[in-house]
Design a protein around this motif. Structure first.
Motif, PDB file in Angstrom:
ATOM      1  N   LEU A  64       0.291  10.231  -3.689  1.00 20.42           N
ATOM      2  CA  LEU A  64      -0.201   8.887  -3.991  1.00 20.42           C
ATOM      3  C   LEU A  64      -1.515   8.958  -4.776  1.00 20.42           C
ATOM      4  O   LEU A  64      -1.752   8.146  -5.670  1.00 20.42           O
ATOM      5  CB  LEU A  64      -0.406   8.086  -2.706  1.00 20.42           C
ATOM      6  CG  LEU A  64       0.845   7.671  -1.937  1.00 20.42           C
ATOM      7  CD1 LEU A  64       0.471   6.653  -0.861  1.00 20.42           C
ATOM      8  CD2 LEU A  64       1.913   7.094  -2.840  1.00 20.42           C
ATOM      9  N   LEU A  67      -0.645   9.544  -8.296  1.00 21.87           N
ATOM     10  CA  LEU A  67      -0.202   8.303  -8.950  1.00 21.87           C
ATOM     11  C   LEU A  67      -1.385   7.408  -9.280  1.00 21.87           C
ATOM     12  O   LEU A  67      -1.456   6.818 -10.360  1.00 21.87           O
ATOM     13  CB  LEU A  67       0.772   7.545  -8.029  1.00 21.87           C
ATOM     14  CG  LEU A  67       2.223   8.014  -7.995  1.00 21.87           C
ATOM     15  CD1 LEU A  67       2.985   7.220  -6.954  1.00 21.87           C
ATOM     16  CD2 LEU A  67       2.874   7.865  -9.367  1.00 21.87           C
ATOM     17  N   TRP A  68      -2.296   7.296  -8.326  1.00 19.50           N
ATOM     18  CA  TRP A  68      -3.504   6.477  -8.546  1.00 19.50           C
ATOM     19  C   TRP A  68      -4.263   6.964  -9.769  1.00 19.50           C
ATOM     20  O   TRP A  68      -4.699   6.167 -10.599  1.00 19.50           O
ATOM     21  CB  TRP A  68      -4.396   6.538  -7.309  1.00 19.50           C
ATOM     22  CG  TRP A  68      -5.750   5.940  -7.527  1.00 19.50           C
ATOM     23  CD1 TRP A  68      -6.108   4.634  -7.393  1.00 19.50           C
ATOM     24  CD2 TRP A  68      -6.941   6.636  -7.969  1.00 19.50           C
ATOM     25  NE1 TRP A  68      -7.438   4.463  -7.720  1.00 19.50           N
ATOM     26  CE2 TRP A  68      -7.959   5.671  -8.077  1.00 19.50           C
ATOM     27  CE3 TRP A  68      -7.214   7.962  -8.280  1.00 19.50           C
ATOM     28  CZ2 TRP A  68      -9.252   6.008  -8.474  1.00 19.50           C
ATOM     29  CZ3 TRP A  68      -8.491   8.292  -8.687  1.00 19.50           C
ATOM     30  CH2 TRP A  68      -9.500   7.323  -8.771  1.00 19.50           C
ATOM     31  N   TYR A  71      -2.288   6.270 -13.191  1.00 20.92           N
ATOM     32  CA  TYR A  71      -2.141   4.878 -13.625  1.00 20.92           C
ATOM     33  C   TYR A  71      -3.400   4.024 -13.487  1.00 20.92           C
ATOM     34  O   TYR A  71      -3.407   2.871 -13.892  1.00 20.92           O
ATOM     35  CB  TYR A  71      -0.985   4.217 -12.859  1.00 20.92           C
ATOM     36  CG  TYR A  71       0.340   4.846 -13.178  1.00 20.92           C
ATOM     37  CD1 TYR A  71       0.983   4.596 -14.385  1.00 20.92           C
ATOM     38  CD2 TYR A  71       0.948   5.716 -12.279  1.00 20.92           C
ATOM     39  CE1 TYR A  71       2.195   5.199 -14.694  1.00 20.92           C
ATOM     40  CE2 TYR A  71       2.164   6.322 -12.581  1.00 20.92           C
ATOM     41  CZ  TYR A  71       2.781   6.051 -13.786  1.00 20.92           C
ATOM     42  OH  TYR A  71       3.980   6.653 -14.084  1.00 20.92           O
ATOM     43  N   LEU A 137      -2.483   0.910  -5.932  1.00 20.64           N
ATOM     44  CA  LEU A 137      -1.054   1.215  -6.013  1.00 20.64           C
ATOM     45  C   LEU A 137      -0.212   0.013  -5.601  1.00 20.64           C
ATOM     46  O   LEU A 137       0.886  -0.199  -6.133  1.00 20.64           O
ATOM     47  CB  LEU A 137      -0.716   2.427  -5.146  1.00 20.64           C
ATOM     48  CG  LEU A 137      -1.272   3.763  -5.637  1.00 20.64           C
ATOM     49  CD1 LEU A 137      -0.852   4.890  -4.706  1.00 20.64           C
ATOM     50  CD2 LEU A 137      -0.803   4.069  -7.055  1.00 20.64           C
ATOM     51  N   TYR A 142       3.517   0.461  -6.705  1.00 22.71           N
ATOM     52  CA  TYR A 142       3.898   1.785  -6.221  1.00 22.71           C
ATOM     53  C   TYR A 142       3.699   1.935  -4.707  1.00 22.71           C
ATOM     54  O   TYR A 142       3.976   2.997  -4.155  1.00 22.71           O
ATOM     55  CB  TYR A 142       3.088   2.866  -6.945  1.00 22.71           C
ATOM     56  CG  TYR A 142       3.476   3.020  -8.399  1.00 22.71           C
ATOM     57  CD1 TYR A 142       4.657   3.662  -8.759  1.00 22.71           C
ATOM     58  CD2 TYR A 142       2.666   2.504  -9.408  1.00 22.71           C
ATOM     59  CE1 TYR A 142       5.017   3.785 -10.085  1.00 22.71           C
ATOM     60  CE2 TYR A 142       3.023   2.628 -10.740  1.00 22.71           C
ATOM     61  CZ  TYR A 142       4.198   3.265 -11.076  1.00 22.71           C
ATOM     62  OH  TYR A 142       4.550   3.380 -12.399  1.00 22.71           O
ATOM     63  N   TRP A 143       3.201   0.892  -4.066  1.00 23.23           N
ATOM     64  CA  TRP A 143       3.028   0.927  -2.606  1.00 23.23           C
ATOM     65  C   TRP A 143       3.346  -0.467  -2.071  1.00 23.23           C
ATOM     66  O   TRP A 143       2.733  -1.451  -2.496  1.00 23.23           O
ATOM     67  CB  TRP A 143       1.600   1.321  -2.238  1.00 23.23           C
ATOM     68  CG  TRP A 143       1.364   1.432  -0.756  1.00 23.23           C
ATOM     69  CD1 TRP A 143       0.709   0.542   0.042  1.00 23.23           C
ATOM     70  CD2 TRP A 143       1.800   2.486   0.101  1.00 23.23           C
ATOM     71  NE1 TRP A 143       0.705   0.975   1.341  1.00 23.23           N
ATOM     72  CE2 TRP A 143       1.375   2.171   1.411  1.00 23.23           C
ATOM     73  CE3 TRP A 143       2.520   3.668  -0.106  1.00 23.23           C
ATOM     74  CZ2 TRP A 143       1.630   3.004   2.498  1.00 23.23           C
ATOM     75  CZ3 TRP A 143       2.777   4.498   0.984  1.00 23.23           C
ATOM     76  CH2 TRP A 143       2.335   4.162   2.264  1.00 23.23           C
TER      77      TRP A 143
END
Length: 203
Positions: A64, A67-68, A71, A137, A142-143
């Motif tokens: 995660l 990803l953070w 993006y 996210l 994404y979360w």
């Protein structure tokens, strides 16, 4: 899927999407109606993904954070440094599966950090960094679960009262700045000094 004869008729007792999916029980007067309903349930699983049980999110906390960074963090001036801090935190916590990460895990981690000598103020910053990962996210899609740190309170840190330098301390500071490696800092401090008394030119 199962159709059973009962005292009230024909009972359809099924989990069309398999173990872990939603269970349906309904009684019909005839076996034909029960079979037709059973067939309809089966068709819904293939046509509508919402009927299928949700797959468990097995992404780890470090994933995660990645990803953070990809993006959101790349657009921050301190993004790379913050990413490293976050990954160090994830590693210290044990890099759990993100869906299993909880406020109690973080509370245990910060207790150990405080015992190791980290200040409450620094711990609050780490708390804010990790909480923002889930917030960002979630905004990006994404979360979808709750932020595990959303309700965890930060430590209350007593603010230090402002104090002021005496004229003598100001003069001493300006003299020390003559040896500073960055020449611009002397001009900056000297301009502020003019608010109190005529400036001492040091640059």
């Amino acid at each position: 899927m199962a159709i059973k004869k009962s005292s009230n008729g024909w009972l359809v007792d099924s989990q069309p999407s398999g173990r872990g999916g939603k269970r349906f029980r309904k009684t019909f007067k005839t076996q034909a109606e029960a079979k037709a309903h059973e067939a309809w349930l089966k068709s819904q699983v293939t046509q509508d993904a919402d009927w299928a049980p949700k797959k468990k999110d097995l992404r780890k906390l470090s994933a995660l954070i990645g990803l953070w960074f990809d993006y959101h963090g790349t657009g921050l001036s301190s993004g790379v440094d913050t990413k490293q801090r976050l990954l160090s935190m994830a590693n210290a916590i044990g890099d759990p599966i993100a869906s299993n990460f909880s406020a109690s895990m973080f509370a245990e981690y910060r207790t150990k950090r405080l015992e190791a000598g980290l200040s409450a103020n620094s711990m609050n910053r780490e708390h804010a960094y990790l909480r923002s990962v889930f917030n960002e996210l979630a905004r990006l899609g994404y979360w979808t679960a709750e932020n595990p740190l959303g309700k965890l309170r930060q430590f209350k840190v007593q603010q230090t009262e402002l104090s002021y330098l005496t004229y003598e301390q100001i003069e001493e500071l300006l003299l020390e700045l003559k040896t500073a490696q960055n020449p611009h800092v002397r001009c900056t401090v000297n301009s502020g000094h003019s608010c109190f008394k005529p400036p001492v030119v040091v640059c």
